[in-house]
Design a protein around this motif. Structure first.
Motif: not given
Length: 350
Positions: A133-160
């Protein structure tokens, strides 16, 4: 080599220059025939604290894919996707990413298929995907935002690289190159994506990026979208369309608008009830689903409107557990009535 592989290979080549990773080609997603049709990529710039020079920080692209390799017909499922890679050498170790899908939501329905996503190393020759599962919410620009299941931003490390694939169905003809492209100073400057109302039949993914010292708040690639009328072969695509894709065919039927509302009667651990009302100037027919956006868009109720329902459908719901649920009813539309979705209702069950 597919356009998907070409874009990923160029991204990988850039990463190899910056992080001295082995240069390996990305494998295509595990699907049948067809190639990814990618659009305009986008990057931001960071100050490289190792060299003291400006260099790319994150790079992103978007595209679409159909099972046949051809422009999808109205009513035929296809995929939208986006990916973003942290390829530079920032002074910080990672970046927080919130992708937001920006497109004309009234032109699409959603088949009962999960979102596929994955976070992989940029030099991984066989990237893996999950339907967790992912978190689907209404984004700040009115679109469909995708986040983690807990509603957190996706975190990328260098090279990912983070990639997602969203199944959709066009409910009307789409002709991306014949409509205005999403070019506006806000998108170019990285302040915000272009408004959907002025962007025509295009997909933008506004990747909100934080924490790596880049010069943009949003990295916003885009791609034109196409679908031919279910009864026609489609006209010639305009210049710059993916593979000379066709425009709307003669089978496209004018649709009246609709409005969907929903009421729910639910309690924890028991089957609930949903009453969905679809209003239109003609009797609506077609599929209706209720999704739980707090559980990755899981379908918790499904039914079909028939002429005798007069736009009102009562459905049994799957059992909902304790905690927060975000319910939305979606009417898929028909040949004569456009699709619509209800407002999202947040329910907390104890």
């Amino acid at each position: 080599m597919t356009s998907k592989n070409r874009n990923r290979t160029s991204l990988l080549a850039l990463a190899a220059t910056l992080i001295t990773a082995p240069l390996l080609a990305f494998a295509s997603p595990a699907h049948a025939a067809g190639e990814w049709q990618d659009g305009t990529s986008e990057s931001d710039t960071i100050y490289d604290c190792y060299t003291g020079q400006q260099s790319p920080g994150v790079t992103a692209s978007v595209g679409w894919w159909s099972p046949t390799g051809q422009v999808p017909k109205v009513g035929e499922p296809f995929l939208l996707h986006g990916y973003i890679g942290l390829v530079g050498l920032p002074c910080s170790s990672g970046v927080a990413v919130v992708p937001e899908l920006m497109f004309d939501e009234t032109a699409f329905g959603y088949p009962d298929e999960p979102v596929r996503w994955g976070i992989n190393a940029i030099d991984d020759p066989t990237p893996t995907f999950t339907t967790d599962p992912v978190g689907l919410t209404r984004g700040v620009n009115g679109g469909i935002a995708i986040a983690s299941a807990g509603g957190q931003a996706i975190t990328l490390k260098r090279g990912q690289v983070f990639e997602f694939q969203v199944p959709v169905v066009a409910t009307r003809g789409l002709n991306g190159t014949a409509t205005p492209a999403p070019n506006c100073w806000e998108r170019t400057a990285g302040i915000a994506p272009c408004p959907v109302s002025t962007s025509g039949d295009h997909l933008q993914v506004a990747f909100k990026v934080n924490g790596h010292g880049g010069d943009k708040a949003f990295v916003t690639p885009y791609v034109p979208l196409f679908a031919t009328g279910s009864g026609g072969s489609g006209g010639p695509g305009g210049p710059g369309g993916p593979g000379g894709a066709g425009g709307p065919g003669t089978g496209t039927v004018a649709q009246v608008s609709s409005a969907t509302t929903a009421k729910y009667k639910v309690s924890a651990g028991r089957r609930g009830k949903a009453t969905v009302t679809v209003g239109a100037s003609t009797s609506p027919t077609g599929q209706v689903v209720v999704r739980d956006l707090a559980r990755g868009g899981r379908v918790v109720a499904r039914g079909t409107l028939a002429p005798g329902h007069h736009g009102v459908l009562r459905m049994s719901m799957a059992k909902l557990g304790k905690g927060k649920h975000r319910l939305v009813a979606q009417y898929a539309g028909s040949a004569s009535v456009a699709p619509s979705s209800s407002a999202v209702r947040t329910i907390r069950l104890r």
